[in-house]
Design a protein around this motif. Structure first.
Motif, PDB file in Angstrom:
ATOM      1  N   GLN A  21       0.841  -1.192   0.000  1.00 48.09           N
ATOM      2  CA  GLN A  21       0.000   0.000   0.000  1.00 48.09           C
ATOM      3  C   GLN A  21       0.886   1.257   0.000  1.00 48.09           C
ATOM      4  O   GLN A  21       1.851   1.324  -0.724  1.00 48.09           O
ATOM      5  N   ALA A  22       0.565   2.241   0.822  1.00 43.28           N
ATOM      6  CA  ALA A  22       1.324   3.506   0.814  1.00 43.28           C
ATOM      7  C   ALA A  22       2.576   3.456   1.685  1.00 43.28           C
ATOM      8  O   ALA A  22       3.296   4.447   1.797  1.00 43.28           O
ATOM      9  N   ARG A  23       2.837   2.305   2.312  1.00 46.49           N
ATOM     10  CA  ARG A  23       4.013   2.202   3.183  1.00 46.49           C
ATOM     11  C   ARG A  23       5.310   2.122   2.389  1.00 46.49           C
ATOM     12  O   ARG A  23       6.390   2.355   2.929  1.00 46.49           O
ATOM     13  N   ALA A  24       5.219   1.755   1.105  1.00 45.72           N
ATOM     14  CA  ALA A  24       6.422   1.631   0.278  1.00 45.72           C
ATOM     15  C   ALA A  24       6.041   1.739  -1.185  1.00 45.72           C
ATOM     16  O   ALA A  24       4.905   1.445  -1.572  1.00 45.72           O
ATOM     17  N   LEU A  25       6.999   2.182  -1.985  1.00 42.12           N
ATOM     18  CA  LEU A  25       6.821   2.231  -3.434  1.00 42.12           C
ATOM     19  C   LEU A  25       7.515   1.012  -4.037  1.00 42.12           C
ATOM     20  O   LEU A  25       8.738   0.904  -3.996  1.00 42.12           O
ATOM     21  N   VAL A  26       6.726   0.090  -4.562  1.00 43.78           N
ATOM     22  CA  VAL A  26       7.258  -1.103  -5.223  1.00 43.78           C
ATOM     23  C   VAL A  26       6.677  -1.124  -6.629  1.00 43.78           C
ATOM     24  O   VAL A  26       5.452  -1.142  -6.802  1.00 43.78           O
ATOM     25  N   SER A  27       7.544  -1.080  -7.641  1.00 45.20           N
ATOM     26  CA  SER A  27       7.051  -1.044  -9.012  1.00 45.20           C
ATOM     27  C   SER A  27       7.953  -1.839  -9.939  1.00 45.20           C
ATOM     28  O   SER A  27       9.124  -2.101  -9.635  1.00 45.20           O
ATOM     29  N   TYR A  28       7.384  -2.234 -11.081  1.00 40.07           N
ATOM     30  CA  TYR A  28       8.102  -3.021 -12.077  1.00 40.07           C
ATOM     31  C   TYR A  28       7.774  -2.427 -13.435  1.00 40.07           C
ATOM     32  O   TYR A  28       6.606  -2.394 -13.851  1.00 40.07           O
ATOM     33  N   SER A  29       8.778  -1.928 -14.119  1.00 36.79           N
ATOM     34  CA  SER A  29       8.588  -1.294 -15.417  1.00 36.79           C
ATOM     35  C   SER A  29       9.450  -2.003 -16.459  1.00 36.79           C
ATOM     36  O   SER A  29      10.653  -1.738 -16.569  1.00 36.79           O
ATOM     37  N   PRO A  30       8.876  -2.940 -17.221  1.00 38.26           N
ATOM     38  CA  PRO A  30       9.654  -3.653 -18.240  1.00 38.26           C
ATOM     39  C   PRO A  30      10.123  -2.704 -19.344  1.00 38.26           C
ATOM     40  O   PRO A  30       9.322  -2.080 -20.015  1.00 38.26           O
ATOM     41  N   THR A  31      11.425  -2.596 -19.505  1.00 37.97           N
ATOM     42  CA  THR A  31      12.012  -1.683 -20.479  1.00 37.97           C
ATOM     43  C   THR A  31      12.897  -2.403 -21.484  1.00 37.97           C
ATOM     44  O   THR A  31      13.397  -1.777 -22.428  1.00 37.97           O
ATOM     45  N   SER A  89      20.880   0.660 -18.372  1.00 39.19           N
ATOM     46  CA  SER A  89      21.222   2.074 -18.537  1.00 39.19           C
ATOM     47  C   SER A  89      20.530   2.925 -17.473  1.00 39.19           C
ATOM     48  O   SER A  89      21.126   3.860 -16.931  1.00 39.19           O
ATOM     49  N   LEU A  90      19.286   2.586 -17.150  1.00 38.63           N
ATOM     50  CA  LEU A  90      18.575   3.304 -16.089  1.00 38.63           C
ATOM     51  C   LEU A  90      19.250   3.078 -14.737  1.00 38.63           C
ATOM     52  O   LEU A  90      19.358   3.996 -13.918  1.00 38.63           O
ATOM     53  N   MET A  91      19.724   1.853 -14.505  1.00 38.49           N
ATOM     54  CA  MET A  91      20.467   1.589 -13.273  1.00 38.49           C
ATOM     55  C   MET A  91      21.779   2.364 -13.251  1.00 38.49           C
ATOM     56  O   MET A  91      22.198   2.886 -12.212  1.00 38.49           O
ATOM     57  N   GLU A 112      16.431   0.778  -8.796  1.00 32.21           N
ATOM     58  CA  GLU A 112      17.218   0.005  -7.830  1.00 32.21           C
ATOM     59  C   GLU A 112      17.657  -1.348  -8.369  1.00 32.21           C
ATOM     60  O   GLU A 112      18.660  -1.908  -7.935  1.00 32.21           O
ATOM     61  N   ALA A 113      16.891  -1.921  -9.307  1.00 32.28           N
ATOM     62  CA  ALA A 113      17.182  -3.278  -9.783  1.00 32.28           C
ATOM     63  C   ALA A 113      16.767  -3.418 -11.243  1.00 32.28           C
ATOM     64  O   ALA A 113      15.909  -2.670 -11.733  1.00 32.28           O
ATOM     65  N   CYS A 114      17.400  -4.354 -11.930  1.00 32.43           N
ATOM     66  CA  CYS A 114      17.116  -4.583 -13.350  1.00 32.43           C
ATOM     67  C   CYS A 114      17.090  -6.069 -13.639  1.00 32.43           C
ATOM     68  O   CYS A 114      18.037  -6.793 -13.326  1.00 32.43           O
ATOM     69  N   ALA A 115      15.985  -6.543 -14.223  1.00 28.68           N
ATOM     70  CA  ALA A 115      15.870  -7.938 -14.629  1.00 28.68           C
ATOM     71  C   ALA A 115      16.590  -8.132 -15.962  1.00 28.68           C
ATOM     72  O   ALA A 115      16.397  -7.350 -16.896  1.00 28.68           O
ATOM     73  N   VAL A 116      17.429  -9.164 -16.035  1.00 26.11           N
ATOM     74  CA  VAL A 116      18.227  -9.397 -17.240  1.00 26.11           C
ATOM     75  C   VAL A 116      18.146 -10.856 -17.676  1.00 26.11           C
ATOM     76  O   VAL A 116      18.045 -11.765 -16.858  1.00 26.11           O
ATOM     77  N   HIS A 117      18.191 -11.048 -18.990  1.00 24.99           N
ATOM     78  CA  HIS A 117      18.405 -12.384 -19.577  1.00 24.99           C
ATOM     79  C   HIS A 117      19.090 -12.154 -20.913  1.00 24.99           C
ATOM     80  O   HIS A 117      18.691 -11.291 -21.692  1.00 24.99           O
ATOM     81  N   TRP A 118      20.152 -12.904 -21.166  1.00 27.45           N
ATOM     82  CA  TRP A 118      20.996 -12.581 -22.310  1.00 27.45           C
ATOM     83  C   TRP A 118      21.621 -13.846 -22.894  1.00 27.45           C
ATOM     84  O   TRP A 118      22.826 -14.018 -22.905  1.00 27.45           O
ATOM     85  N   GLY A 119      20.769 -14.769 -23.348  1.00 26.71           N
ATOM     86  CA  GLY A 119      21.280 -15.978 -23.977  1.00 26.71           C
ATOM     87  C   GLY A 119      20.914 -17.232 -23.218  1.00 26.71           C
ATOM     88  O   GLY A 119      20.232 -17.193 -22.191  1.00 26.71           O
ATOM     89  N   PRO A 120      21.342 -18.389 -23.708  1.00 24.72           N
ATOM     90  CA  PRO A 120      20.970 -19.674 -23.105  1.00 24.72           C
ATOM     91  C   PRO A 120      21.504 -19.853 -21.693  1.00 24.72           C
ATOM     92  O   PRO A 120      22.520 -19.264 -21.315  1.00 24.72           O
ATOM     93  N   ALA A 121      20.810 -20.680 -20.929  1.00 16.79           N
ATOM     94  CA  ALA A 121      21.149 -20.884 -19.516  1.00 16.79           C
ATOM     95  C   ALA A 121      22.597 -21.333 -19.325  1.00 16.79           C
ATOM     96  O   ALA A 121      23.260 -20.914 -18.381  1.00 16.79           O
TER      97      ALA A 121
END
Length: 305
Positions: A93-103, A110-112, A118-127
């Motif tokens: 709720q209003a106790r914290a700002l938690v958001s996810y913006s897929p870019t 680059s935003l980081m 604060e964080a960036c989800a990454v995937h860049w090729g096979p496992a």
């Protein structure tokens, strides 16, 4: 009488040094470290404290948690992470700002780099190559010495197809060979686009020959384009195909990791997110969507030091 010059504390401090630095007793420092409440690491059984992270931790806590009560995640799109973050934000709720913006992976990093997130989800090729590729990608950014990588999960990548384009025996060759197949492409710097391009290269297919009709900027936007009949095919994860009732042709597995500032790892919001990743309800959701493996969720997989 000449002034007495005091030496700055070392870059990595011992328990005694950090206790003197913060004017706390050593017993309290041991307790904070054991509870994961202060940035610390064990080296051959001895607690060490990076002075830079301790300074940042003090700054954040001195603001009454104002800086700690924010977790903005950017980068690659994923249905499971999206649902997890939205539920987390609703509870906060209003106790914290938690958001996810897929870019997309590269724009997110680059935003980081510019400290817009604060964080960036990454995937860049096979496992099988993630342990090399993900760190190599992060090293392209000047702030990478301040970053770490935490494993979210493994997920299955492939091609999402409209029902009328379902190939026999999951053979994607016929779809690729048909110039009439309308494709949704992805923006530059998207890990999903890279995964497809590399698979096509192995098949001897030039990705430039695909009949790209639209450019999508997320997994779900690609899936929606197929579901709405705008295109016949799009690269994406099995989970995105499942959400929109599409046919899915698997191409392989990849690791989906979260890059973040080292100090962010110790924030209670990020630790709570990792806890939610490990909850049985999250496992059930992953199974319902399909194409996930959460066995390594929360594992620290890379640090620059």
């Amino acid at each position: 009488m000449s002034a007495v010059m005091t030496q700055d504390p070392p870059r990595y401090m011992s328990v005694k040094q950090v206790a003197d630095y913060l004017s706390l007793n050593e017993k309290k420092i041991y307790a904070l470290a054991s509870e994961g409440r202060i940035p610390a690491t064990k080296v051959t059984g001895k607690w060490m404290f990076p002075r830079e992270l301790v300074d940042r931790w003090m700054l954040e806590t001195s603001h009454g948690g104002a800086l700690m009560d924010r977790l903005i995640i950017v980068g690659s799109d994923d249905p499971l992470l999206s649902r997890l973050v939205y539920a987390f934000a609703e509870r906060a709720q209003a106790r914290a700002l938690v958001s996810y913006s897929p870019t997309g992976t590269k724009l997110g990093l680059s935003l980081m780099q510019h400290q817009r997130a604060e964080a960036c989800a990454v995937h860049w090729g096979p496992a099988g190559e993630a342990h090399l590729r993900h760190p190599a990608l992060l090293r392209r950014f000047p702030r990478h010495p301040h970053w770490i990588l935490v494993r979210a999960f493994a997920r299955e990548q492939g091609v999402m197809l409209s029902r009328g384009k379902s190939p026999a025996n999951d053979d994607i060759g016929d779809v690729l060979a048909d110039p009439a197949t309308r494709w949704a492409g992805r923006q530059n710097g998207a890990g999903t686009s890279r995964f497809l391009e590399e698979h096509l290269r192995k098949l001897g297919v030039d990705s430039a020959r695909l009949n790209i009709q639209v450019t999508s900027r997320s997994e779900r936007e690609s899936a929606a384009a197929v579901a709405m009949g705008e295109v016949d095919a799009a690269p994406g994860a099995r989970a995105a195909a499942a959400e929109f009732g599409l046919t899915f042709v698997p191409l392989g597995w990849e690791y989906f990791d979260i890059a973040l500032e080292k100090g962010i790892y110790f924030r209670h919001l990020f630790q709570q997110l990792l806890e939610r990743l490990a909850e049985p309800a999250t496992q059930l959701l992953a199974e319902a969507l399909g194409g996930y493996d959460l066995a390594e969720a929360g594992r620290l997989v890379w640090s620059s030091e």
